[in-house]
Scaffold this active site. Structure first.
Site, short mmCIF file in Angstrom:
data_model
loop_
_atom_site.label_atom_id
_atom_site.label_comp_id
_atom_site.label_asym_id
_atom_site.label_seq_id
_atom_site.Cartn_x
_atom_site.Cartn_y
_atom_site.Cartn_z
N GLU A 174 0.80 -1.22 0.00
CA GLU A 174 0.00 0.00 0.00
C GLU A 174 0.84 1.28 0.00
O GLU A 174 0.85 2.05 0.97
CB GLU A 174 -0.98 0.01 1.18
CG GLU A 174 -2.02 -1.09 1.08
CD GLU A 174 -3.17 -0.94 2.07
OE1 GLU A 174 -3.11 -0.08 2.94
OE2 GLU A 174 -4.14 -1.71 1.94
N GLU A 356 -5.31 -8.38 0.08
CA GLU A 356 -6.01 -8.10 1.34
C GLU A 356 -7.47 -7.83 1.06
O GLU A 356 -7.80 -7.10 0.12
CB GLU A 356 -5.46 -6.84 2.05
CG GLU A 356 -4.19 -7.05 2.82
CD GLU A 356 -3.74 -5.80 3.58
OE1 GLU A 356 -4.61 -5.00 4.01
OE2 GLU A 356 -2.52 -5.63 3.71
C1 FCB Z 1 -4.50 -2.15 5.32
C2 FCB Z 1 -3.11 -2.51 5.81
C3 FCB Z 1 -3.08 -3.64 6.80
C4 FCB Z 1 -4.25 -3.57 7.77
C5 FCB Z 1 -5.55 -3.44 7.02
C6 FCB Z 1 -6.77 -3.43 7.91
O1 FCB Z 1 -4.52 -0.82 4.92
O2 FCB Z 1 -2.30 -2.87 4.71
O3 FCB Z 1 -1.84 -3.62 7.45
O4 FCB Z 1 -4.05 -2.55 8.67
O5 FCB Z 1 -5.54 -2.27 6.26
#
Ligand code: FCB
Length: 449
Positions: A174, A356
């Protein structure tokens, strides 16, 4: 209880080659912050600042994964995971960020990787999930152009040491989130809020990504390399020119500044203009290197509005009341996920791994309720159904990693927010699979039949 009036979304069959996994990150789970030669990262420092992290929490112990990784890998095996995405802590390998190597740190990831492979789980390390060595921040951190070379050296150390067993590599997690939060808004480590600093950071992180891709490729042409991007559609809060313009710039910053540069070879228009003073001849070619996959972290659509108080003039708008919210207040709209998958397939033309996606809730102290996490099951079911529909409609999706394997240190929210499919009792470090873990394991099993 599932809502009886709401029909369960249909999850279509995924191809056999589709990979199922779970994600974590070093600072959020490892603990052992002061053990065996690890030096502080900017997050250790940030946690010491008064009032910055809820309840004054920090990652000193976290889930104690540094010691409990064999148990955690056994859990992954019970869930039937194909792959596990984790991050390597730069300050554990190179306590000063460069120079002297900490052998104990190198050994830790050897043990973790071997343990995963013994259980037939593919290791997917990410080289940077926000825990920058404090020693490098002291030298100007990402505002220092030399960072690209230091990151490349650290990458080479990892590639040489683990490249005989690791095939899939991610450069950063990210890009846009840690740069906006850490260097523009100042809400995350290292808590800087400065336009020029932020712009330099964007460009130097992009250069570091390109340099790392070259190092990895040079080490082994067979590596599968990607970057991990947060991509959430940004919509104007109101249909008025100032909110539309704000959402546009928000979108450039959040969604496009990094993948456009890395995959298309240019910055989006407004950022291109602002960042120009920091771009040297040949830089865009250094940043735009061939990649094998696109890592997508997706949670929720976002709403932007004009906000002159904020550093770039855009801010967070209100979420329309009709959208349901997760336990941390994020809007839930699976359609935004399938739309994003289609959009990214068209724009970047790379296979997408969803690195994610998951559901967070505030811990209200009721352990039984935490374990019966029907709301998380519903979220995962509807989002995975949306992903299967996107795949059927032509999106190029190769795998899915749930965030997160374990409840963990959720940055500024501390341990009060839980995202895990496995419950962690922080007092005893006991792990207990939640209903969502069982649901996910069943889903994976069914896909294999
Ligand atoms: C993302 C992050 C991860 C976690 C999730 C909920 O932005 O990459 O580390 O905090 O959110």
């Amino acid at each position: 209880m599932a809502n009886p009036k709401k029909p369960a979304e249909k999850i279509l069959k995924f191809p056999k080659s589709f990979r199922w996994g779970a994600s974590t990150s070093s600072y959020q789970i490892e603990g052992a912050a002061n053990e065996e030669g690890r030096a502080p990262s900017i997050w250790d420092r940030f946690c010491q600042l008064k009032g910055r992290v809820n309840h004054g929490h920090n990652g000193d112990v976290a889930c104690d994964h540094y010691h409990k990784y064999p148990e955690d890998v056994r859990l992954m095996q019970q869930l039937g995971l194909d792959c596990y995405r984790f991050s390597i802590a730069w300050p554990r390998l190179l306590p000063r960020g460069r120079g002297q190597v900490n052998l104990a740190g190198l050994d830790f990831y050897d043990r973790l990787i071997d343990c995963l492979l013994e259980k037939n789980i593919e290791p997917w390390p990410c080289l940077f999930h926000w825990d920058l060595p404090q020693a490098l921040d002291d030298l100007g951190g990402w505002s220092n152009r030399d960072m690209a070379g230091w990151f490349a050296d650290y990458t080479l150390l990892c590639a040489r040491r683990y490249g005989d067993r690791v095939k899939h590599w991610a450069s950063f997690n990210e890009f846009s989130v840690f740069t906006l939060f850490g260097y523009a808004w100042g809400w995350g480590a290292p808590s800087i809020s400065d336009r020029a600093y932020h712009l330099k950071t964007i460009h130097h992180v992009n250069l570091a990504h390109g340099a790392a891709v070259d190092v990895l490729r040079g080490q082994n042409a067979g590596f599968a390399i990607g970057g991990i991007h947060s991509y959430q559609p940004v919509r104007p809060q109101k249909n008025v020119p100032e909110d539309i313009a704000a959402a546009n710039l928000f979108n450039e910053h959040w969604n496009l500044a990094f993948p456009d540069a890395q995959i298309l070879g240019h910055y989006p228009p407004q950022i291109a203009e602002a960042i120009d003073p920091y771009v040297q001849a040949g830089d865009m070619a250094r940043i735009c290197r061939p990649l094998d996959w696109f890592g997508l972290n997706h949670y929720a659509p976002m709403y932007g509005r004009a906000d002159p108080e904020m550093i770039w003039g855009f801010g967070w708008g209100e979420v329309p009341a009709e959208l349901p919210r997760s336990g941390v207040g994020w809007p839930m709209q699976p359609q935004a996920f399938s739309d994003s998958l289609q959009e990214l397939t068209r724009r970047y033309r790379l296979p997408i791994y969803v690195t994610e996606n998951g559901y967070g809730n505030e811990d209200k102290g009721d352990k039984a309720a935490e374990l019966e996490d029907q709301a998380r099951v519903d979220y995962l079911r509807s989002y995975i159904a949306a992903m299967s529909q996107a795949l059927a409609d032509g999106a190029n999706i190769a795998g899915y990693f749930v965030w997160s394997l374990l409840d963990n240190f959720e940055w500024g929210a501390g341990y009060g927010t839980r995202f895990g499919i496995v419950y962690v009792d922080y007092a005893t470090q006991q792990r207990i699979p939640k209903a969502s873990a069982n649901w996910y394991a069943e889903l994976i099993k069914k896909q294999r039949k």
